[in-house]
Design a protein around this motif. Structure first.
Motif, PDB file in Angstrom:
ATOM      1  N   MET A 149      27.368  43.218  37.698  1.00 29.15           N
ATOM      2  CA  MET A 149      27.488  41.750  37.593  1.00 29.15           C
ATOM      3  C   MET A 149      28.762  41.327  36.879  1.00 29.15           C
ATOM      4  N   LEU A 150      29.180  42.123  35.892  1.00 27.19           N
ATOM      5  CA  LEU A 150      30.400  41.774  35.158  1.00 27.19           C
ATOM      6  C   LEU A 150      31.634  42.437  35.768  1.00 27.19           C
ATOM      7  N   ASP A 151      31.428  43.102  36.920  1.00 18.29           N
ATOM      8  CA  ASP A 151      32.529  43.753  37.623  1.00 18.29           C
ATOM      9  C   ASP A 151      33.329  44.658  36.687  1.00 18.29           C
ATOM     10  N   MET A 152      32.601  45.517  35.987  1.00 20.45           N
ATOM     11  CA  MET A 152      33.241  46.401  35.015  1.00 20.45           C
ATOM     12  C   MET A 152      33.653  47.703  35.685  1.00 20.45           C
ATOM     13  N   PRO A 153      34.551  48.446  35.057  1.00 20.21           N
ATOM     14  CA  PRO A 153      34.853  49.786  35.567  1.00 20.21           C
ATOM     15  C   PRO A 153      33.574  50.652  35.551  1.00 20.21           C
ATOM     16  N   THR A 154      33.608  51.823  36.133  1.00 22.75           N
ATOM     17  CA  THR A 154      32.387  52.636  36.280  1.00 22.75           C
ATOM     18  C   THR A 154      31.992  53.325  34.964  1.00 22.75           C
ATOM     19  N   ILE A 155      31.810  52.499  33.938  1.00 21.81           N
ATOM     20  CA  ILE A 155      31.429  53.044  32.628  1.00 21.81           C
ATOM     21  C   ILE A 155      29.945  53.396  32.627  1.00 21.81           C
ATOM     22  N   GLY A 156      29.527  54.173  31.616  1.00 19.42           N
ATOM     23  CA  GLY A 156      28.121  54.558  31.510  1.00 19.42           C
ATOM     24  C   GLY A 156      27.252  53.399  31.052  1.00 19.42           C
ATOM     25  N   ALA A 157      25.968  53.482  31.418  1.00 17.38           N
ATOM     26  CA  ALA A 157      25.019  52.433  31.024  1.00 17.38           C
ATOM     27  C   ALA A 157      23.650  53.067  30.817  1.00 17.38           C
TER      28      ALA A 157
END
Ligand code: UT7
Length: 334
Positions: free
Chosen positions: A100-108
């Motif tokens: 949704m926040l169009d972030m890089p492919t960081i971990g979650a």
């Protein structure tokens, strides 16, 4: 070892206000009972026709927190999302925020610790920062309770308490060891899991099994042994706040702001009295938002900060107790 500090805060609650009088049209309850037993005057419930959810509310709160931190979404290294009311059984809401926040492919990751969810979430983020693995972590607590409550007289002991909403903060690396999160303290006692529980749907009792009972199986509604939870809450809140203070050679007089999980105003007032704290040393906003479980502490912290009730160098104590049982505290030098 690094330290972590909160650099941005934000919260979002749905527009739809539900008063105690509104509830008395749905079930046998009244404003006097709810206010006397819980302190709650109103709560926010998502309008069922809207497309809001734990993830969308979390995303809105996150945008505010990231902007206030003076960062952009591209500066965030990791997402920790606490909720008991995720949009999907799986995957968790953390990955929805990344999208949704169009972030890089960081971990979650998602944290499943109910009322203590935000304490567990921020403590988890703190460890990643302390070890040097990440610099800026987005920590979110969000809940969409209202669609899962039994809004009849049968469910009144639980449904009048809970509200919807989300809060978020950015936790960032700092080299100043005297500031930020000083310590966090986490506990659980699983033998009381069934005292505050939503049992179904679970893999053991999946949707077709529930439907087959023709409405007799209500285990998909929250169950709470309110009195038992209340009694345990006041003991564990007190213990875990003391534990945190002692770890840092501090006393109750050193607390500038205690932000208790907004479970019930009477629980907060009990803790306040026990520790001899003034009204200025404890922040409550359960009156206007109800109990938003994993979101309550971060909404309250943001609300207090927006009202200029938290200043540089203040000793801020966060504490929670809830389903699991789980409980915990976080000691922060602001
Ligand atoms: O956030 C996670 C942790 N959760 C908590 O910490 C919550 C802890 N527990 C509580 O906050 C309180 O136990 C409640 C607010 C849930 C309930 O308050 P209580 O003082 O423990 O009330 P009770 O459950 O003992 O019920 C007292 C009476 C009962 O009637 P009788 O049997 O005395 O005739 C209930 O049926 O109040 C009745 N009642 C209500 N009446 C009007 C229960 N719910 C309602 C209601 N409106 N909504």
């Amino acid at each position: 070892m690094y330290n972590s500090k909160i650099t941005g805060l934000g919260y979002y609650v749905p527009e739809n206000i539900v008063t105690n009088d509104d509830l008395s049209e749905l079930m046998d309850t009244n404003d006097a009972w709810i206010q006397e037993r819980t302190g709650i005057k109103e709560r926010r419930w998502i309008d069922k026709n809207s497309d809001e959810s734990s993830a969308t509310m979390g995303a809105k709160a996150s945008k505010i927190a990231i902007e206030r931190a003076g960062l952009t979404k591209d500066d965030i290294d990791f997402i920790v999302f606490a909720t008991l009311s995720p949009d999907y059984f799986f995957p968790g809401c953390g990955v929805q925020i990344q999208d949704m926040l169009d972030m890089p492919t960081i971990g979650a990751i998602d944290i499943r610790n109910q009322c203590s969810g935000f304490i567990y979430a921020i403590s988890t983020a703190d460890q990643f920062i302390k070890t040097g693995m990440y610099k800026n972590i987005l920590v979110i607590g969000a809940e969409y309770h209202s669609n899962g409550l039994d809004k009849t007289t049968r469910g009144r002991g639980v449904s009048v308490i809970f509200g919807d909403g989300a809060g978020a903060c950015v936790l960032s690396r700092t080299d100043d060891n005297s500031k930020g999160i000083l310590s966090s303290h986490l506990h659980s006692e699983g033998k009381y899991a069934d005292k505050l529980i939503v049992k179904s749907p679970s893999i053991k009792n999946w949707v077709p099994d529930i439907i087959n009972t023709n409405g007799e199986d209500t285990s998909y509604y929250p169950y709470m042994d309110g009195t038992f939870v209340f009694k345990n809450a006041i003991v564990r809140f007190s213990e875990v706040i003391k534990e945190g203070l002692e770890k840092n050679n501090l006393n109750t007089e050193d607390i500038d702001m205690l932000i208790p999980h907004q479970a019930n105003l009477r629980i907060s007032q009990f803790v306040q009295k026990k520790f001899g704290l003034s009204n200025d040393q404890v922040f409550n906003n359960i009156m206007k938002f109800g109990n938003t479980t994993a979101a309550s502490i971060i909404i309250a912290l943001t609300d207090a900060w927006e009202q200029n009730k938290i200043k540089e160098n203040d000793l801020v104590v966060l504490a929670a107790f809830g389903s699991g049982f789980t409980w915990g505290s976080v000691i922060i030098r602001w």
